[in-house]
Every structure is written in C-alpha cells, then in structure tokens.
Design an enzyme around this catalytic site. Sequence first.
Site, PDB file in Angstrom:
ATOM      1  CG  ASP A 265      -7.382   3.906   2.344  1.00  0.00           C
ATOM      2  OD1 ASP A 265      -8.280   3.631   1.530  1.00  0.00           O
ATOM      3  OD2 ASP A 265      -7.240   5.052   2.812  1.00  0.00           O
TER       4      ASP A 265
ATOM      5  CE  LYS B 114      -2.285   1.239   3.688  1.00  0.00           C
ATOM      6  NZ  LYS B 114      -3.265   1.263   4.799  1.00  0.00           N
TER       7      LYS B 114
END
Length: 220
Positions: free
Chosen positions: A147, A129
Amino acid sequence: MVLQPDVMTMNKDKRIEIFTRLRNENPNPETELEYTSPYELLVAVTLSAQATDVSVNKATRKLFPVANTPAQILALGEEGLKEYIKTIGLFNSKAKNVVKMAELLLERHGGEVPKTRDELVALPGVGRKTANVVLNTAFRQPAMAVDTHIFRVSNRTKIAPGKNVDEVEARLMRLVPKEFLMDAHHWLILHGRYTCVARKPKCGSCIIEDLCEFKQKTSD
C-alpha cells in the site's frame, strides 16, 4: 516482472538487522482491521480501499453481528448493506461489489473464501493488494500487499525501492530474508503508519534510523 539490477538497495546485513529490530519490538504483528473469519477479513479489506481502518472497524462492528457470511450479506442486499457502510468512502460501489462477491462465493466456492490469488482477484472489488492481505493474514501465506505506507518505507529506507507497487512487491518478496517474510507486510505498514509517516517522518524516535538510507532525516 523483469527488475533492473538492485543498484540502489541496501546490503543484506542491514535488511536483516532492520527486520530483527522490527520483530523484537513487535513479535506478533497483526492487522488493525477487526475480523474473526477469513470472510470478515475479505469484506473489511475490500471496504478499506481509500478509507481508514478506524472507519471500517466502526462500520463492521455494527455489520458483522448482523451479517458476516456470504449468505447473510446476500440476503441483506445492496440497499441494506449501504445502511451499515454509508460512513465509508465509495460506499455505493463497495456495497455493489461486496454483495456480488457474496453471490459468487456461494456459486463458485461453497461460501468459502478461496486460498489462491487467482481465485481471489476474480471476485468483484478484489485487486492484487486485497488478495495479498487475505492470503497473508487469514491463510498465513508469504505475500506482500504493497500500500502507500509500504511503498513509502521501502523507497525511503532503500530496503526495496521501486518505481511502482509491482516493482516494490517483487523486490520485497525476493529481498526480505525468509525468516521475516511472513510478517514483513505488517511490520512495514505499521512502521509507515506511525513512524515513517508521509509529511514528516519521525526519524528521531525511529528504531532503525541508523540503518535507514533516507538522506533527509528529521528530528522529533
């Protein structure tokens, strides 16, 4: 990753209209993390894990004027760094990772932030991420950092539903029309942060309410 057929995703025309509206509302979306270089962004995103952008910005406003290069962070050391980031959750482990990251950037990359995912995730404290945020935001590469906000919006709307973040990322990368792909990460995270919020989405003031396939819509 092998995905199941997209039996629960919306049709292409709806997706195009959703991203058209999001783009019209915010033509040049940006991260809310404050940074002036790829390295500052990398540090800020690393610090933002399980913390708010607001709390990270408060810390980096004091940190970056003092140390905003790998060499300066390494010279500051773990204990010195902790003094600047101690208001952020998990600051002990984050300080250790950021200092070790600085060391490896100097050893392996001449102090520069690498521009590939494999090289980024090889750094301490950098997961997929974080790497995707840096690739997309600092280097303008098509990437999707999924997210909790993006995961929620993708599943609620049926833009790109998935059982986990990897499935959602893969679907978004495949299903988001190419003309929107570069900025889709920012539009989705901001939409999830301020409109399609976790407990009670603000459907009544949502610009894509009529296109969204969420069945439990609210009024606000």
